[in-house]
Design an enzyme around this catalytic site. Structure first.
Site, PDB file in Angstrom:
ATOM      1  N   GLU A 256       0.835  -1.201   0.000  1.00 14.44           N
ATOM      2  CA  GLU A 256       0.000   0.000   0.000  1.00 14.44           C
ATOM      3  C   GLU A 256       0.875   1.258   0.000  1.00 14.44           C
ATOM      4  OE1 GLU A 256      -3.524   1.845   2.935  1.00 14.44           O
ATOM      5  OE2 GLU A 256      -2.326   0.099   3.545  1.00 14.44           O
TER       6      GLU A 256
ATOM      7  N   LYS B 189      -9.126   2.660  -2.068  1.00 17.54           N
ATOM      8  CA  LYS B 189      -9.414   1.954  -0.817  1.00 17.54           C
ATOM      9  C   LYS B 189     -10.819   2.264  -0.351  1.00 17.54           C
ATOM     10  CE  LYS B 189      -7.124   1.146   3.681  1.00 17.54           C
ATOM     11  NZ  LYS B 189      -5.903   1.475   4.451  1.00 17.54           N
TER      12      LYS B 189
ATOM     13  N   CYS C 217      -5.521  -3.200   2.429  1.00 15.52           N
ATOM     14  CA  CYS C 217      -5.313  -3.250   3.883  1.00 15.52           C
ATOM     15  C   CYS C 217      -6.598  -3.403   4.700  1.00 15.52           C
ATOM     16  CB  CYS C 217      -4.523  -2.015   4.323  1.00 15.52           C
ATOM     17  SG  CYS C 217      -3.756  -2.227   5.966  1.00 15.52           S
TER      18      CYS C 217
END
Length: 641
Positions: free
Chosen positions: A46, A115, A168
């Site tokens: 990330e 995200k 994540c």
């Protein structure tokens, strides 16, 4: 031919926070290494182009501009590589900033996935800089001079591989985006992450990845930030983890100061076979539509390249881990519970078992005595019958008697020689004839004795035949093929041996241990042909039908996943490297296929018995196959390997 395998890699570069040129240089180097090792897909952590721990520097337009310029450089440097890459950087769109995973290949950006879930608790403050990708209404953005799709609902199709991307925290929420991606067709889920370390967190992370790959029946590629990220308040260990359907296949070393590349071949064909078999997988549709973007991947020829994954030669045997005792006990309890219910339901007063001094009857006897222990019934209610015949050796006869004595059951002996000789006379069979009639007559005579004594004692005949014998049809039809309840029908031969060994080592009946160990050391044989001149077993099963470890290997992958002969051969060559020559594997693969198809009629008339593992051949349960199906196509491929 790739046989459904695809090589993927989790890369952990050493970063310098806010030094985009340094970071893409290291990313490009790892990409070249991945390509040189045959990887088709590689994931980087990330925000790896900037570093995850830039903090308020993310609000600097200069950093954002340099990140995009660095991505342009990365596209140029990786353009010659036959590789699909996923890397992270901040992307500005309108009045907001998005934590984004960019998917690119051959110099082209295929798509950008922002995200979805931004952590803003404890040590995380992502809402301070970024907006959730789910709030963006844009469908396309301009990035590095290219117009590219921008959405949380993108899938990337590469032949049989369908790739979904999350970032994540997306994995840690109750319903991760990857769950919806899998329902929409993704079979390879990629998570680029920057997850810091805390005591106990890594074990929880591993369980999340295992569970998510299991629930989605997918491969899961996880790449997390490592050395070089700021340690002002937190530490990053650099996790590269590759999982497949609930099992972690490969993972990197944590807390290293260098760069790491974790590679593994995942089996997309295996995953798709599981999904098609599990009809409930498609019972729910994804809540939103996904856009599919086509991408190319290099085709690896695995007939020339060794697989980068461990292939156990014994897929039925529990792994060597801390839970092995628990798993063996669980197997016994499944067998015990099945038999106990049948005994209670039928109101039988006894169990009747033919004891040969071989592995299968030994396991069945161990199950029976533990069942009667659990039911609170005396072991003397279990009747073990030894039935010496023309091929019975002193070793197996003695082991049978001693085992029954030490377990405290009722012992009976019925010699079948005279009855068989009378039968041969009745049907006009020359006693010197060693044909299948000579052998099967003995097996059917023994079954008749067991059935009649069961009637005599109000008992239940416990079948001893195992799953491997059912697969090969290595049983006499209406002889040892038949019983009133088959406790071993879900246990393959390799597992039978393992379980008997486990009982010998850790079972409660210490007096039985010497006999169990000698039974384990005895060659597998039906003992239907007379012993040799030295009184030793003359008829060894594995010399006639082939090694059981090979057959169990073929059985597992053929029935559970439907693998074709060429793939079974490829995997067996790697699993049994150094033990069996290629020609030996091919020979017994042909035998397995021929017998598996031709002997279905025996499986279609099986007595009841408990399913134990993921492979079962019960005609009322897992395996329903016509007895007259042709094996021509399978044999043709096997014979031409």
């Amino acid at each position: 031919m790739n046989f459904g395998f695809v090589r993927i890699a989790a890369a952990t570069p050493v970063v310098q926070v806010a030094d985009c040129q340094h970071n893409v240089s290291h990313i490009a180097t790892l990409a070249r290494q991945a390509a040189s090792q045959g990887a088709a897909i590689v994931a980087f952590p990330e925000l790896s182009i900037t570093g995850y721990t830039c903090g308020d520097l993310f609000t600097q337009p200069f950093l954002l501009q340099q990140a995009e310029a660095a991505l342009t450089q990365l596209l140029e440097e990786t353009a010659p590589l036959p590789l699909l890459c996923i890397a992270g950087l901040p992307v500005a769109l309108d009045n907001r900033l998005y934590n984004t995973a960019v998917v690119f290949s051959r110099g082209q950006i295929l798509g950008a996935v922002p995200k979805s879930y931004l952590p803003n608790y404890n040590e995380f403050y992502e809402n301070r800089w970024f907006a959730p990708g789910t709030e963006s209404h844009a469908e396309r953005i301009s990035l590095c001079g290219q117009e590219t799709p921008f959405s949380t609902r993108l899938l990337f199709e590469c032949g049989d591989v369908c790739l979904g991307v999350e970032i994540c925290e997306d994995l840690w929420v109750p319903v991760p985006p990857s769950s919806m991606q899998a329902l929409a067709g993704a079979n390879l889920l990629v998570n680029i992450s920057a997850s810091n370390e805390m005591v106990g967190k890594h074990a929880y992370l591993r369980s999340l990845i295992e569970q998510q790959s299991a629930r989605t029946m997918a491969a899961y590629l996880y790449s997390s930030a490592g050395y070089g990220e700021s340690t002002t308040d937190i530490v990053f260990a650099g996790n590269g983890i590759i999982a497949e359907n609930g099992a972690i296949l490969r993972e990197s070393e944590r807390f290293t100061f260098g760069e790491q590349l974790t590679l593994c071949d995942v089996d997309i064909e295996r995953l798709m076979a599981l999904r098609r078999k599990t009809n409930t997988f498609t019972s729910e549709s994804p809540q939103k539509e996904y856009r599919r973007i086509r991408a190319g991947l290099p085709v690896q020829d695995y007939t020339r390249t060794p697989l980068l994954r461990e292939i156990s030669p014994y897929p039925f045997i529990p792994g060597k881990d801390a839970h092995i005792d628990e798993r063996c006990e669980e197997i016994f309890n499944i067998q015990i519970s099945g038999l106990a219910q049948r005994i209670r339901h039928t109101n039988c007063r006894s169990a009747v078992i033919g004891i040969s001094g071989g592995l299968d009857s030994t396991l069945a006897l161990l199950v029976a005595v533990r069942t009667f222990d659990k039911l609170g019934l005396p072991r003397t209610c279990v009747t073990g019958i030894t039935m010496p015949g023309f091929g019975t050796t002193g070793r197996t006869y003695n082991n049978a008697l001693r085992l029954m004595e030490t377990l405290g059951i009722t012992i009976r002996e019925v010699n079948i020689r005279a009855a068989c000789e009378q039968h041969f006379s009745d049907i006009g069979l020359d006693p010197g004839d060693r044909s299948v009639t000579y052998e099967n007559a003995q097996a059917r005579e023994r079954t008749q004795i067991l059935m009649d004594i069961a009637n005599q004692t109000g008992g239940l005949v416990i079948g001893t035949g195992d799953l491997s014998e059912l697969a090969l049809g290595w049983a006499t039809y209406n002889g040892d093929h038949m019983s009133m309840y088959g406790v071993n029908c879900g246990i393959p031969k390799t597992l039978v041996r393992h379980l008997v060994g486990w009982v010998a080592a850790k079972g409660p009946d210490e007096a039985a241990r010497p006999w169990l160990l000698d039974i384990l050391d005895t060659p597998i044989s039906p003992e239907l042909l007379p012993a040799d001149g030295n009184g030793q077993i003359a008829q060894c099963t594995e010399e006639l039908v082939g090694p059981y470890d090979l057959h169990d290997f073929f059985l597992y992958y053929f029935v559970r996943f439907g693998f074709r002969p060429a793939k079974l051969y490829l995997m067996a060559r790697q699993a049994f490297a150094g033990k069996y020559e290629d020609r030996t594997i091919k020979r017994w693969l042909i035998t397995f296929l021929r017998r598996f198809f031709s002997q279905q009629f025996k499986r279609s008339a099986l007595p009841d018995g408990p399913k134990v593992g993921s492979v079962s051949l019960s005609p009322r349960g897992d395996w329903r196959m016509p007895s007259d199906a042709s094996c021509t196509m399978w044999l043709h491929e096997a014979e031409n390997l």
